[in-house]
Design a protein around this motif. Structure first.
Motif, PDB file in Angstrom:
ATOM      1  N   SER A  97       0.863  -1.185   0.000  1.00  0.00           N
ATOM      2  CA  SER A  97       0.000   0.000   0.000  1.00  0.00           C
ATOM      3  C   SER A  97       0.898   1.233   0.000  1.00  0.00           C
ATOM      4  N   PHE A  98       0.420   2.310  -0.579  1.00  0.00           N
ATOM      5  CA  PHE A  98       1.249   3.508  -0.711  1.00  0.00           C
ATOM      6  C   PHE A  98       0.373   4.750  -0.728  1.00  0.00           C
ATOM      7  N   GLU A  99       0.990   5.866  -0.392  1.00  0.00           N
ATOM      8  CA  GLU A  99       0.339   7.165  -0.512  1.00  0.00           C
ATOM      9  C   GLU A  99       0.909   7.937  -1.690  1.00  0.00           C
ATOM     10  N   LYS A 141      -4.214   8.848  -5.263  1.00  0.00           N
ATOM     11  CA  LYS A 141      -2.842   8.862  -4.757  1.00  0.00           C
ATOM     12  C   LYS A 141      -2.017   9.937  -5.454  1.00  0.00           C
ATOM     13  N   LYS A 142      -0.836  10.228  -4.902  1.00  0.00           N
ATOM     14  CA  LYS A 142       0.101  11.176  -5.503  1.00  0.00           C
ATOM     15  C   LYS A 142       1.080  10.401  -6.379  1.00  0.00           C
ATOM     16  N   TYR A 143       1.451  11.009  -7.522  1.00  0.00           N
ATOM     17  CA  TYR A 143       2.334  10.339  -8.472  1.00  0.00           C
ATOM     18  C   TYR A 143       3.462  11.262  -8.908  1.00  0.00           C
ATOM     19  N   TRP A 144       4.663  10.701  -9.000  1.00  0.00           N
ATOM     20  CA  TRP A 144       5.846  11.384  -9.511  1.00  0.00           C
ATOM     21  C   TRP A 144       6.492  10.458 -10.537  1.00  0.00           C
ATOM     22  N   VAL A 145       6.744  10.959 -11.729  1.00  0.00           N
ATOM     23  CA  VAL A 145       7.371  10.133 -12.759  1.00  0.00           C
ATOM     24  C   VAL A 145       8.538  10.890 -13.381  1.00  0.00           C
ATOM     25  N   ASN A 146       9.506  10.112 -13.924  1.00  0.00           N
ATOM     26  CA  ASN A 146      10.693  10.714 -14.504  1.00  0.00           C
ATOM     27  C   ASN A 146      11.319   9.724 -15.479  1.00  0.00           C
ATOM     28  N   ASP A 147      12.082  10.245 -16.410  1.00  0.00           N
ATOM     29  CA  ASP A 147      12.878   9.422 -17.309  1.00  0.00           C
ATOM     30  C   ASP A 147      13.988  10.295 -17.876  1.00  0.00           C
TER      31      ASP A 147
END
Length: 103
Positions: free
Chosen positions: A25-27, A50-56
């Motif tokens: 489980s995650f926030e 939920k909160k999301y952060w993405v990168n590449d």
């Protein structure tokens, strides 16, 4: 469910359901190697609050996802233009390979 529109080297599209079952489980979800975004697209639909952060690191891939987020209609037109111009996908791939040499 909506799936990622990209097939990406090392992509997780075929393993996404297995991966999601193994996730604790995650926030907040952080994806440092976004690539084709299969896991994110799947998980975001299951847990939209939920909160999301993405990168590449690959700049053109980053630009693709920004375009998908901000101007999807123009992106779709461009994809159809390229599809009509390059009947063989590998020709399209080779057009970009010498420029970026990420693969």
């Amino acid at each position: 469910m909506i799936k990622s529109p990209l097939r990406y080297p090392g992509g997780k599209s075929r393993a996404v359901e297995t991966i999601s079952r193994l996730m604790p489980s995650f926030e907040e979800f952080r994806e440092p190697f976004f690539g084709g975004g299969s896991v994110f697209v799947y998980v975001k639909q299951r847990y939209p609050q939920k909160k999301y952060w993405v990168n590449d690191i690959y700049p053109e891939l980053y630009k693709f996802w920004i375009a998908a987020q901000n101007d999807v209609e123009t992106l779709i037109e461009k994809v159809y233009e390229w599809r009509n111009r390059f009947s063989i996908g590998k020709e399209f791939f080779l057009l970009f390979k010498p420029k970026y040499n990420y693969f």
